[in-house]
Design an enzyme around this catalytic site. Sequence first.
Site, PDB file in Angstrom:
ATOM      1  NE  ARG A  76     -14.685 -12.070  41.459  1.00 43.20           N
ATOM      2  CZ  ARG A  76     -14.732 -12.115  39.850  1.00 43.20           C
ATOM      3  NH1 ARG A  76     -15.455 -11.193  39.421  1.00 43.20           N
ATOM      4  NH2 ARG A  76     -14.063 -13.054  39.259  1.00 43.20           N
TER       5      ARG A  76
ATOM      6  CG  ASP B 242      -6.882  -1.152  36.985  1.00 44.21           C
ATOM      7  OD1 ASP B 242      -6.624  -1.952  36.387  1.00 44.21           O
ATOM      8  OD2 ASP B 242      -7.622  -1.025  37.816  1.00 44.21           O
TER       9      ASP B 242
END
Length: 259
Positions: free
Chosen positions: A29, A130
Amino acid sequence: MDFAEFKEAVYRRFGLYLDGYKEPQLKRRIDSLMALLQVPDYGAYLNLLARDGQQWQRFIDKITINVSEFFRNQEIFVRLEQEILPSLLATFRDLKVWSAGCADGPEPYSVAILLAELAPGGRHQILATDIDPGALAAARRGVYGERALQAVTPTRLNRYFRREGDHFYLQEQIKGMVDFRQHDLLKDAYGSGFHLIICRNVVIYFTADTQNDLYRRFYQALAPGGVFFIGATENLFQYRELGFEKIAPWFYRRPAGTS
Protein backbone atom coordinates in the site's frame (compact mmCIF):
# COMPACT_ATOMS: atom_id res chain seq x y z
CA MET A 1 16.40 4.39 4.41
CA ASP A 2 14.91 0.88 4.16
CA PHE A 3 11.33 -0.06 5.03
CA ALA A 4 12.13 -1.08 8.61
CA GLU A 5 13.83 2.26 9.20
CA PHE A 6 10.86 4.05 7.66
CA LYS A 7 8.44 2.32 10.05
CA GLU A 8 10.61 3.20 13.02
CA ALA A 9 10.87 6.83 11.87
CA VAL A 10 7.07 7.05 11.45
CA TYR A 11 6.66 5.87 15.03
CA ARG A 12 9.25 8.33 16.39
CA ARG A 13 7.91 11.30 14.47
CA PHE A 14 4.17 10.67 14.42
CA GLY A 15 3.54 8.08 17.15
CA LEU A 16 2.00 5.63 14.66
CA TYR A 17 3.13 2.06 15.38
CA LEU A 18 3.36 0.03 12.16
CA ASP A 19 5.26 -3.08 13.29
CA GLY A 20 2.07 -4.97 14.15
CA TYR A 21 0.71 -4.77 10.60
CA LYS A 22 1.20 -7.57 8.07
CA GLU A 23 4.28 -6.29 6.30
CA PRO A 24 3.64 -7.44 2.70
CA GLN A 25 0.22 -5.74 2.60
CA LEU A 26 1.43 -2.63 4.39
CA LYS A 27 4.50 -2.24 2.17
CA ARG A 28 2.43 -2.78 -0.98
CA ARG A 29 0.00 0.00 0.00
CA ILE A 30 2.76 2.44 0.91
CA ASP A 31 4.80 1.65 -2.20
CA SER A 32 1.74 2.24 -4.39
CA LEU A 33 1.20 5.66 -2.80
CA MET A 34 4.85 6.55 -3.34
CA ALA A 35 4.62 5.49 -6.98
CA LEU A 36 1.53 7.65 -7.54
CA LEU A 37 3.31 10.62 -5.99
CA GLN A 38 6.57 9.82 -7.82
CA VAL A 39 8.48 9.88 -4.53
CA PRO A 40 11.89 8.22 -5.07
CA ASP A 41 12.52 6.64 -1.64
CA TYR A 42 11.26 6.22 1.93
CA GLY A 43 13.35 9.10 3.27
CA ALA A 44 11.80 11.52 0.78
CA TYR A 45 8.34 10.17 1.55
CA LEU A 46 8.87 10.64 5.29
CA ASN A 47 9.83 14.27 4.69
CA LEU A 48 6.73 14.77 2.53
CA LEU A 49 4.49 13.35 5.26
CA ALA A 50 6.11 15.64 7.84
CA ARG A 51 5.46 18.84 5.87
CA ASP A 52 2.14 18.08 4.11
CA GLY A 53 -0.87 17.38 6.30
CA GLN A 54 -2.98 16.40 3.30
CA GLN A 55 -0.52 13.67 2.32
CA TRP A 56 -0.38 12.44 5.93
CA GLN A 57 -4.17 12.06 5.92
CA ARG A 58 -3.95 10.25 2.58
CA PHE A 59 -1.34 7.94 4.11
CA ILE A 60 -3.61 7.18 7.11
CA ASP A 61 -6.58 6.55 4.82
CA LYS A 62 -4.53 4.11 2.74
CA ILE A 63 -3.27 1.95 5.59
CA THR A 64 -6.48 1.88 7.66
CA ILE A 65 -9.08 1.10 4.92
CA ASN A 66 -12.08 3.00 6.31
CA VAL A 67 -14.98 1.05 4.81
CA SER A 68 -18.15 0.59 6.82
CA GLU A 69 -21.93 0.60 6.56
CA PHE A 70 -24.93 0.42 8.84
CA PHE A 71 -25.93 -3.08 10.00
CA ARG A 72 -23.13 -4.59 7.93
CA ASN A 73 -23.79 -8.34 7.41
CA GLN A 74 -27.44 -7.87 8.22
CA GLU A 75 -28.09 -11.45 9.36
CA ILE A 76 -25.38 -11.09 12.03
CA PHE A 77 -26.88 -7.86 13.29
CA VAL A 78 -30.25 -9.62 13.53
CA ARG A 79 -28.60 -12.07 15.93
CA LEU A 80 -27.12 -9.14 17.85
CA GLU A 81 -30.56 -7.52 18.06
CA GLN A 82 -32.60 -10.63 18.89
CA GLU A 83 -30.22 -12.68 21.03
CA ILE A 84 -27.00 -11.01 22.18
CA LEU A 85 -28.23 -7.59 23.28
CA PRO A 86 -31.39 -8.90 25.03
CA SER A 87 -29.23 -11.37 26.95
CA LEU A 88 -26.80 -8.64 27.99
CA LEU A 89 -29.64 -6.29 28.96
CA ALA A 90 -31.16 -9.00 31.13
CA THR A 91 -27.89 -9.12 33.09
CA PHE A 92 -26.66 -5.52 32.89
CA ARG A 93 -29.27 -2.76 32.94
CA ASP A 94 -27.02 -0.09 31.41
CA LEU A 95 -24.59 -1.29 28.78
CA LYS A 96 -21.03 -0.10 28.29
CA VAL A 97 -20.07 -0.68 24.65
CA TRP A 98 -16.83 -0.18 22.72
CA SER A 99 -16.68 -0.09 18.93
CA ALA A 100 -12.95 -0.42 18.14
CA GLY A 101 -11.86 0.64 14.66
CA CYS A 102 -15.16 2.39 14.03
CA ALA A 103 -14.19 4.12 10.74
CA ASP A 104 -16.75 6.86 9.95
CA GLY A 105 -19.33 5.63 12.45
CA PRO A 106 -22.00 3.34 10.95
CA GLU A 107 -21.20 0.45 13.31
CA PRO A 108 -21.53 2.25 16.67
CA TYR A 109 -24.51 4.19 15.36
CA SER A 110 -26.16 0.87 14.40
CA VAL A 111 -25.72 -0.32 17.98
CA ALA A 112 -27.09 2.98 19.26
CA ILE A 113 -30.22 2.51 17.15
CA LEU A 114 -30.70 -1.02 18.50
CA LEU A 115 -30.28 0.12 22.11
CA ALA A 116 -32.65 3.04 21.55
CA GLU A 117 -35.26 0.50 20.46
CA LEU A 118 -34.53 -2.32 22.91
CA ALA A 119 -33.84 -0.32 26.07
CA PRO A 120 -34.75 3.33 25.48
CA GLY A 121 -34.61 4.21 29.18
CA GLY A 122 -31.09 2.90 29.69
CA ARG A 123 -28.10 5.09 30.45
CA HIS A 124 -25.89 3.31 27.94
CA GLN A 125 -22.33 4.35 27.15
CA ILE A 126 -21.06 3.77 23.61
CA LEU A 127 -17.39 4.51 22.99
CA ALA A 128 -16.25 4.49 19.36
CA THR A 129 -12.56 4.72 18.52
CA ASP A 130 -10.37 4.86 15.43
CA ILE A 131 -6.81 5.80 14.62
CA ASP A 132 -7.89 8.13 11.79
CA PRO A 133 -8.93 11.66 12.86
CA GLY A 134 -10.49 12.28 9.44
CA ALA A 135 -12.78 9.26 9.83
CA LEU A 136 -13.72 10.39 13.33
CA ALA A 137 -14.60 13.87 12.07
CA ALA A 138 -16.88 12.31 9.45
CA ALA A 139 -18.43 10.08 12.11
CA ARG A 140 -19.25 13.06 14.31
CA ARG A 141 -20.96 14.80 11.37
CA GLY A 142 -23.23 11.78 10.88
CA VAL A 143 -23.93 12.38 7.18
CA TYR A 144 -24.01 9.37 4.84
CA GLY A 145 -24.66 8.35 1.26
CA GLU A 146 -27.01 5.61 0.10
CA ARG A 147 -24.28 2.97 -0.03
CA ALA A 148 -23.73 3.09 3.73
CA LEU A 149 -27.48 2.69 4.33
CA GLN A 150 -28.35 -0.20 2.05
CA ALA A 151 -29.10 -2.55 4.99
CA VAL A 152 -31.23 -0.01 6.89
CA THR A 153 -34.95 -0.82 6.81
CA PRO A 154 -37.32 1.82 5.35
CA THR A 155 -38.89 2.27 8.79
CA ARG A 156 -35.54 3.02 10.42
CA LEU A 157 -34.46 5.19 7.51
CA ASN A 158 -37.54 7.39 7.98
CA ARG A 159 -37.26 7.40 11.77
CA TYR A 160 -33.56 8.10 12.23
CA PHE A 161 -32.44 9.97 9.10
CA ARG A 162 -33.33 13.19 7.29
CA ARG A 163 -32.69 13.18 3.56
CA GLU A 164 -31.34 16.17 1.71
CA GLY A 165 -30.55 15.36 -1.90
CA ASP A 166 -28.14 12.43 -1.99
CA HIS A 167 -27.19 12.79 1.68
CA PHE A 168 -28.80 11.32 4.78
CA TYR A 169 -28.41 13.15 8.12
CA LEU A 170 -28.53 11.01 11.23
CA GLN A 171 -30.89 12.07 14.03
CA GLU A 172 -29.21 14.08 16.78
CA GLN A 173 -30.54 11.78 19.53
CA ILE A 174 -28.66 8.81 18.05
CA LYS A 175 -25.52 10.89 17.42
CA GLY A 176 -25.57 11.97 21.04
CA MET A 177 -25.41 8.36 22.24
CA VAL A 178 -21.89 7.81 20.86
CA ASP A 179 -18.60 9.24 22.13
CA PHE A 180 -15.92 9.26 19.39
CA ARG A 181 -12.24 9.30 20.37
CA GLN A 182 -8.92 8.74 18.61
CA HIS A 183 -7.19 5.54 19.70
CA ASP A 184 -4.40 3.30 18.39
CA LEU A 185 -5.13 -0.35 19.19
CA LEU A 186 -1.45 -1.23 18.97
CA LYS A 187 -0.05 1.22 21.51
CA ASP A 188 -2.78 2.96 23.51
CA ALA A 189 -4.27 1.73 26.78
CA TYR A 190 -7.59 -0.12 26.73
CA GLY A 191 -10.49 0.64 29.04
CA SER A 192 -12.25 -1.94 31.19
CA GLY A 193 -15.67 -3.13 32.22
CA PHE A 194 -17.18 -3.27 28.73
CA HIS A 195 -20.29 -5.41 28.29
CA LEU A 196 -19.89 -5.50 24.50
CA ILE A 197 -16.76 -4.93 22.43
CA ILE A 198 -17.10 -4.81 18.66
CA CYS A 199 -13.97 -5.09 16.54
CA ARG A 200 -14.84 -6.24 13.04
CA ASN A 201 -12.52 -6.54 10.04
CA VAL A 202 -9.70 -4.64 11.74
CA VAL A 203 -7.50 -7.30 13.34
CA ILE A 204 -7.15 -9.11 9.99
CA TYR A 205 -4.58 -6.48 8.90
CA PHE A 206 -2.19 -7.40 11.72
CA THR A 207 0.30 -10.22 12.17
CA ALA A 208 -0.78 -13.41 13.97
CA ASP A 209 1.23 -12.52 17.09
CA THR A 210 -0.27 -9.05 17.18
CA GLN A 211 -3.77 -10.46 16.70
CA ASN A 212 -3.39 -12.76 19.70
CA ASP A 213 -2.05 -9.89 21.79
CA LEU A 214 -5.05 -7.74 20.85
CA TYR A 215 -7.48 -10.56 21.62
CA ARG A 216 -5.94 -10.94 25.08
CA ARG A 217 -6.29 -7.21 25.67
CA PHE A 218 -9.90 -7.23 24.49
CA TYR A 219 -10.61 -10.12 26.87
CA GLN A 220 -9.22 -8.12 29.79
CA ALA A 221 -11.24 -5.06 28.72
CA LEU A 222 -14.50 -7.02 28.93
CA ALA A 223 -16.52 -7.25 32.11
CA PRO A 224 -17.12 -10.87 33.21
CA GLY A 225 -20.12 -11.98 31.17
CA GLY A 226 -19.30 -9.44 28.44
CA VAL A 227 -19.31 -10.30 24.73
CA PHE A 228 -16.70 -9.82 21.98
CA PHE A 229 -18.14 -9.40 18.45
CA ILE A 230 -15.85 -9.98 15.42
CA GLY A 231 -16.21 -9.65 11.65
CA ALA A 232 -17.94 -12.03 9.26
CA THR A 233 -14.63 -12.91 7.54
CA GLU A 234 -12.80 -13.58 10.83
CA ASN A 235 -12.36 -16.62 13.04
CA LEU A 236 -11.06 -16.71 16.59
CA PHE A 237 -9.61 -20.21 16.42
CA GLN A 238 -7.82 -20.12 19.79
CA TYR A 239 -10.72 -18.69 21.75
CA ARG A 240 -10.52 -21.35 24.49
CA GLU A 241 -6.82 -20.70 25.08
CA LEU A 242 -7.57 -16.99 25.32
CA GLY A 243 -10.30 -17.61 27.91
CA PHE A 244 -13.38 -16.98 25.77
CA GLU A 245 -16.39 -19.21 25.31
CA LYS A 246 -18.12 -19.21 21.94
CA ILE A 247 -21.83 -18.42 22.25
CA ALA A 248 -22.65 -18.05 18.52
CA PRO A 249 -20.80 -17.58 15.24
CA TRP A 250 -18.77 -14.34 15.54
CA PHE A 251 -19.73 -13.84 19.22
CA TYR A 252 -17.46 -14.80 22.13
CA ARG A 253 -18.07 -14.29 25.85
CA ARG A 254 -15.77 -13.73 28.75
CA PRO A 255 -17.25 -16.19 31.27
CA ALA A 256 -18.97 -14.75 34.32
CA GLY A 257 -16.98 -15.12 37.52
CA THR A 258 -13.58 -14.67 35.85
CA SER A 259 -11.06 -12.16 37.13
